[in-house]
Design an enzyme around this catalytic site. Structure first.
Site, PDB file in Angstrom:
ATOM      1  CB  SER A 151      40.724  45.141  45.291  1.00 11.87           C
ATOM      2  OG  SER A 151      42.078  44.889  44.979  1.00 11.87           O
ATOM      3  CE1 TYR A 154      40.656  41.274  48.618  1.00 13.08           C
ATOM      4  CE2 TYR A 154      42.030  41.675  46.690  1.00 13.08           C
ATOM      5  CZ  TYR A 154      41.412  42.134  47.837  1.00 13.08           C
ATOM      6  OH  TYR A 154      41.552  43.446  48.205  1.00 13.08           O
TER       7      TYR A 154
END
Length: 283
Positions: A167, A180
């Site tokens: 990401s 995350y």
């Protein structure tokens, strides 16, 4: 005017143009994609791979979503089958890989698309440890287990490619999604380590650091930029879109990058993380 070169005796030789290879980019390849249920990056990649000649194992935890992807591939003339697995389960991932090899006889491409964050991912001082455990198991452990069982099969098949989904948060940090961010950052480090280890076995390992992708999951959980009450709306979506006009993309935008990394077009690329976040990580 035709190009010419000289032979060992100094005589000029005519060079004929090489015919371009028009065969599909993944012709006769077998691909295994986690998180490939309909509506997301994995599904878009599965369809893109199948269109380029790959036989695809569509792996997802939800049968109805996985079967929907298979149906879409079949309707487009491709070949695919669904295999259910919770990517955080060692036994289930191993069985899914084994069933893929048993059906197709080989494995050449792995794409680890399963993952994501949950709304409860908070500042590190406040985050619940169950959220930490869930996110790490889904994102990091899921990627590790797929690589654990797929890479040996890719080696047996003569080599191939692994594409891991990271990401843009791993490149720039995300607040408050601290867990995350950590999980996706670990995937980048794992990708580099695996690339160095398995290069000698003709296995390339790369990652994609995706930005804001309007997958079905994202639209259901946080909305779209400019949509009243959505998370991007609360993050000044208009201003971000002005500064980063490529900030928002669709699953197919990431699928095109995954296809490049899966194919021989990227044969000199390994250990890399390709940012696909609209430039946010560059500033």
């Amino acid at each position: 005017m035709p190009l010419r070169r000289r032979d060992a005796h100094g005589r000029r030789q005519k060079l004929t143009a090489q015919e371009p290879d028009m065969s599909p980019r993944l012709n006769d390849k077998v691909a295994f994609i986690t998180g490939a249920g309909i509506g997301g990056i994995g599904a878009a990649s599965a369809l893109a791979f199948a269109k380029e000649g790959a036989r695809v194992a569509v792996c997802d935890i939800l049968p109805e979503r996985g079967e929907a992807t298979v149906a879409e591939i079949s309707a487009a003339g491709g070949e695919a089958f669904f295999v259910r697995a919770d990517v955080s389960s060692d036994d289930q991932v191993r069985a899914a890989i084994e069933s893929t090899v048993a059906k197709f006889g080989a494995l050449h491409v792995l794409m680890c698309s399963a993952g994501g964050s949950i709304p409860e991912d908070d500042f590190i001082a406040d985050v619940d440890l169950t959220v930490f455990d869930h996110t790490m198991r889904l994102d990091l452990l899921g990627t590790m287990l797929a690589c654990r069982y797929a890479i040996p099969e890719i080696i047996k098949s003569g080599g191939g490619s692994v594409v891991n989904m990271s990401s843009g948060a791993a490149l720039r940090g995300a607040s408050p999604a601290h867990v995350y961010t950590a999980a996706k950052g670990a995937i980048i480090s794992l990708t580099r380590a695996l690339a160095g280890t398995y290069a000698k076995d003709h296995v390339r390992v790369n990652a994609i650091a995706a930005g804001r992708i309007l997958s079905k999951r994202i639209l259901e959980s946080i909305g779209a930029p400019g949509q009243a009450g959505s998370v991007p709306d609360r993050q000044d979506a208009a201003g971000r879109l002005k500064d980063y006009p490529f900030w928002v993309g669709g699953p197919e935008d990431i699928a095109s990058i995954a296809l490049f990394l899966a194919s021989e077009e990227s044969k000199m690329v390994t250990g890399a993380t390709i940012p696909a976040d609209g430039g946010r990580s560059a500033y």
